[in-house]
Structure formats: C-alpha cells, structure tokens
Scaffold this active site. Structure first.
Site, PDB file in Angstrom:
ATOM      1  N   TRP A   1       4.878 -82.361  24.376  1.00 17.67           N
ATOM      2  CA  TRP A   1       5.566 -83.134  23.340  1.00 17.67           C
ATOM      3  C   TRP A   1       6.860 -82.446  22.915  1.00 17.67           C
ATOM      4  O   TRP A   1       6.938 -81.230  22.814  1.00 17.67           O
ATOM      5  CB  TRP A   1       4.643 -83.282  22.125  1.00 17.67           C
ATOM      6  CG  TRP A   1       5.298 -83.964  20.965  1.00 17.67           C
ATOM      7  CD1 TRP A   1       5.439 -85.307  20.773  1.00 17.67           C
ATOM      8  CD2 TRP A   1       5.927 -83.342  19.846  1.00 17.67           C
ATOM      9  NE1 TRP A   1       6.109 -85.555  19.594  1.00 17.67           N
ATOM     10  CE2 TRP A   1       6.422 -84.362  19.003  1.00 17.67           C
ATOM     11  CE3 TRP A   1       6.125 -82.006  19.471  1.00 17.67           C
ATOM     12  CZ2 TRP A   1       7.093 -84.105  17.811  1.00 17.67           C
ATOM     13  CZ3 TRP A   1       6.802 -81.739  18.287  1.00 17.67           C
ATOM     14  CH2 TRP A   1       7.269 -82.777  17.468  1.00 17.67           C
TER      15      TRP A   1
ATOM     16  N   SER B   1       0.267 -78.810  27.304  1.00 15.08           N
ATOM     17  CA  SER B   1       0.091 -79.412  25.987  1.00 15.08           C
ATOM     18  C   SER B   1      -0.176 -80.918  26.109  1.00 15.08           C
ATOM     19  O   SER B   1      -1.165 -81.314  26.725  1.00 15.08           O
ATOM     20  CB  SER B   1       1.316 -79.097  25.115  1.00 15.08           C
ATOM     21  OG  SER B   1       1.054 -79.326  23.761  1.00 15.08           O
TER      22      SER B   1
ATOM     23  N   PHE C   1      12.094 -73.152  18.428  1.00 13.67           N
ATOM     24  CA  PHE C   1      10.722 -73.273  18.911  1.00 13.67           C
ATOM     25  C   PHE C   1      10.504 -72.360  20.113  1.00 13.67           C
ATOM     26  O   PHE C   1       9.496 -71.647  20.195  1.00 13.67           O
ATOM     27  CB  PHE C   1      10.433 -74.723  19.284  1.00 13.67           C
ATOM     28  CG  PHE C   1       9.088 -74.930  19.930  1.00 13.67           C
ATOM     29  CD1 PHE C   1       7.930 -74.931  19.171  1.00 13.67           C
ATOM     30  CD2 PHE C   1       8.975 -75.116  21.301  1.00 13.67           C
ATOM     31  CE1 PHE C   1       6.681 -75.109  19.764  1.00 13.67           C
ATOM     32  CE2 PHE C   1       7.735 -75.296  21.901  1.00 13.67           C
ATOM     33  CZ  PHE C   1       6.588 -75.294  21.127  1.00 13.67           C
TER      34      PHE C   1
ATOM     35  N   LEU D   1      10.327 -68.696  19.127  1.00 13.63           N
ATOM     36  CA  LEU D   1       9.035 -68.350  18.546  1.00 13.63           C
ATOM     37  C   LEU D   1       7.987 -68.136  19.635  1.00 13.63           C
ATOM     38  O   LEU D   1       7.188 -67.198  19.573  1.00 13.63           O
ATOM     39  CB  LEU D   1       8.590 -69.455  17.592  1.00 13.63           C
ATOM     40  CG  LEU D   1       7.259 -69.228  16.857  1.00 13.63           C
ATOM     41  CD1 LEU D   1       7.348 -67.986  15.980  1.00 13.63           C
ATOM     42  CD2 LEU D   1       6.904 -70.448  16.019  1.00 13.63           C
ATOM     43  N   GLN D   2       7.991 -68.998  20.652  1.00 14.57           N
ATOM     44  CA  GLN D   2       7.010 -68.870  21.734  1.00 14.57           C
ATOM     45  C   GLN D   2       7.274 -67.643  22.602  1.00 14.57           C
ATOM     46  O   GLN D   2       6.359 -67.115  23.236  1.00 14.57           O
ATOM     47  CB  GLN D   2       7.011 -70.131  22.608  1.00 14.57           C
ATOM     48  CG  GLN D   2       6.727 -71.420  21.865  1.00 14.57           C
ATOM     49  CD  GLN D   2       5.528 -71.316  20.948  1.00 14.57           C
ATOM     50  OE1 GLN D   2       4.466 -70.829  21.332  1.00 14.57           O
ATOM     51  NE2 GLN D   2       5.690 -71.765  19.703  1.00 14.57           N
TER      52      GLN D   2
ATOM     53  N   ASP E   1      -1.822 -68.541  20.343  1.00 11.10           N
ATOM     54  CA  ASP E   1      -1.398 -69.933  20.190  1.00 11.10           C
ATOM     55  C   ASP E   1      -2.049 -70.547  18.952  1.00 11.10           C
ATOM     56  O   ASP E   1      -3.270 -70.652  18.869  1.00 11.10           O
ATOM     57  CB  ASP E   1      -1.788 -70.722  21.442  1.00 11.10           C
ATOM     58  CG  ASP E   1      -1.235 -72.137  21.448  1.00 11.10           C
ATOM     59  OD1 ASP E   1      -0.610 -72.550  20.452  1.00 11.10           O
ATOM     60  OD2 ASP E   1      -1.423 -72.830  22.468  1.00 11.10           O
TER      61      ASP E   1
ATOM     62  N   HIS F   1       2.101 -70.599  22.730  1.00 10.30           N
ATOM     63  CA  HIS F   1       1.882 -71.970  23.194  1.00 10.30           C
ATOM     64  C   HIS F   1       2.553 -72.277  24.532  1.00 10.30           C
ATOM     65  O   HIS F   1       2.396 -73.384  25.042  1.00 10.30           O
ATOM     66  CB  HIS F   1       2.373 -72.956  22.127  1.00 10.30           C
ATOM     67  CG  HIS F   1       1.978 -74.373  22.381  1.00 10.30           C
ATOM     68  ND1 HIS F   1       0.660 -74.772  22.537  1.00 10.30           N
ATOM     69  CD2 HIS F   1       2.726 -75.503  22.533  1.00 10.30           C
ATOM     70  CE1 HIS F   1       0.611 -76.073  22.757  1.00 10.30           C
ATOM     71  NE2 HIS F   1       1.846 -76.542  22.766  1.00 10.30           N
TER      72      HIS F   1
END
Length: 312
Positions: A23, A83, A145, A148-149, A207, A235
């Site tokens: 997503w 995901s 994002f 962060l991952q 995650d 994630h």
C-alpha cells in the site's frame, strides 16, 4: 493493472517471478531488489490498480487485483508479495492455483485488524493518518517512511537515492484511501487451507505494522510453510536487508521442486532431512522447522527461523 519494468532473461529460463508492492507504493519500490536476483530469471514488478501508472476504476477490490495479476501469467510463476501485495498474492494463489508455483509473503497478513478469534491483528491500524500526509506531499512523506524502515541500515541514503526518484515520480496513488479501506476490511483466513504451494514467510522483528505474530499465524495455517524473522528489520526487509533477503529468496525459489506436490526440502524438519538429506551450509541461522507432512511419522518441531548473523 499492467505489467511493468519487466526484465528479460535467457530464452530457456524456467522461473518467472512476479513482484507485487504494498500500500502507498508502486512497482519501483523493488528497484533495489531486482538487480540482486539472478540475471537468468525473468522478473516483472507490477503496479496494483490506482498505484504507479496503473489506472484506477473504483472500488479497489482485492479479488479483482489478484485476477488482474493472474491474467498476466501464462505459466506457473513464483510470486513475491509485500504487505498489501502479499494479501493480493494469497487471493491469487487461492483463486488461480494453476498460475502459482510458489509464494513469498514478506511483512504481510491474512487479516490486518484484530478480533476475538484473531488476536494477532492490530487493535487500531495506524495507517489512516498517513493518507492525508501522502496526499499533501507524497515525495516528502514516502521518503520519511523509507527512512524509518531503513533506520540503522548502512547504505540507507544510497538505497533511497536509487528508488525514490521513480517511486515519487508516479505521485500520490489515486487508490490510496480505497486500497487502505480494502486492506482493513479484508479477511483471507478462509483461503489459507486452499493454498498448496511452497510458501516462504519473511518478517521483520521490529515491524510495528505487520508484527511477526502475523507471520506466526500464517505459518501455522499454511501447510509446509517456512517462517523467517529478520530480527533487526522493520516493515521492508527486502530494502533494509537487501542482500540477505535476496539470498534467502533465491535459495527458496531454486529449491522449489517441479513436482505436482510442489514441496521443498527446506520445509522439512531436521529428522526428515535425514530421510531426504540436503546440505545446510548456513549454520549461523538458528533453524527450526514445522512438523513433517511427508508421512514419515516424525514428531512436530518448533516452528520458525531467526536470522541474526551479520547484524541482521
């Protein structure tokens, strides 16, 4: 749904790999993974409806997305879904078993939200607040994002630099809210018993979106599956631990047997490896295996694997 950035290979290549993104992303999220897979594999990354360059006709429907991927496949293929893409892959394998040779689900789920029969889910999925942020400035927030991952990943800036331009170029996915709503409503638990292909499950130990307990649930329900938890990944294990992930996936696909049963030696417990020996050259992995389903009568073993070597 359209096939995108297809990498051609040798004419006699027998493995076809399809990558399905999650997503809020698009096919370019796999730009750093694809070069790490064998050059002889024909690999296609696809855009889900309303993501990347794929058109969007409301509503966003997971079954329809799975059917659209199936329409592109002309021979049993190896499917990797991340995901939301993993959820689509589950529907693909259940609805079109003739199109799927193996599944790899990374940071994925059969159901996202918790209920009394499914405590593994999230009590209150926090992705909703990302919708407004992505719509306001997609390039900025998809970069945040990714950062962060990739926290503590040595080459984080290099990875982001390689994938962000094309990832951001496509702009905010038109199906952003609709796809999230579909993911939060979806429940593929009833499909799991119908899936009879080799399955590799790769989850990140850190995650918070799809925590390892979701992988443990899938592992219990998907017969013959193999669960690997990368302890320091979040994630997006295929980005933060790209080399280890690519090696793991390469070994998995190469190990898939072209037999009607579709079983792999990698899914057998140690005692069954005595019955059907296969070399294990990776002692750094703390390996345990699911119960044998080959009829040899061996007792169940603890399930799951943890990758912890080299800071993973």
């Amino acid at each position: 749904m359209r096939r995108q950035q297809e990498r051609k290979s040798m004419p006699d290549a027998v493995k076809k790999v399809y990558l399905i993104h999650g997503w809020g992303a698009n096919r370019h999220v796999f730009d750093d993974l694809m070069p790490r897979l064998p050059a002889t594999w024909p690999v296609s990354a696809v855009d889900l409806p309303g993501h990347g360059d794929a058109p969007f006709a409301q509503p966003f429907d997971i079954e329809a997305a799975a059917d659209a991927v199936a329409a592109q496949i002309d021979t049993p293929a190896d499917i990797l879904g991340w995901s939301l893409g993993g959820l689509v892959a589950l529907y693909l394998a259940a609805r079109h078993p003739d199109k799927v040779r193996s599944l790899c689900l990374t940071a994925s789920f059969a159901r996202l939200t918790a209920d009394e029969d499914y405590p593994e889910g999230l009590a209150a999925p926090a992705l909703g607040k990302m919708v407004g942020a992505f719509r306001t400035d997609y390039a900025k927030h998809i970069k945040q994002f990714l950062q962060l991952q990739l926290l503590h990943t040595p080459d984080a800036d290099g990875i982001i630099g390689r994938i962000l331009p094309d990832l951001a170029r496509c702009g905010t996915p038109s199906a952003l809210q609709e796809a999230l709503d579909a993911a939060e409503r979806a429940d593929a638990r009833h499909l799991l018993d119908k899936i009879d292909v080799p399955v590799l499950l790769v989850f990140g130990g850190k995650d918070a979106i799809t925590p390892p307990r979701m992988g443990e649930y899938l592992h219990r329900r998907l017969k013959g599956s193999r669960l690997v938890v990368m302890e320091k990944a979040a994630h997006a294990p295929f980005l933060s631990h790209a080399e280890a992930f690519a090696a793991l996936y390469r070994d998995f696909v190469e190990g898939v047997l072209d037999e009607p049963s579709g079983r792999t030696l990698a899914g057998l417990p140690p005692s069954c490896r005595t019955c059907r020996p296969t070399p294990d050259t990776r002692p750094q992995r703390a390996q345990t295996y699911p119960a044998c389903r080959g009829g040899c009568g061996h007792q169940p073993q603890p399930a799951g694997e943890t990758l912890s070597a080299g800071g993973i």
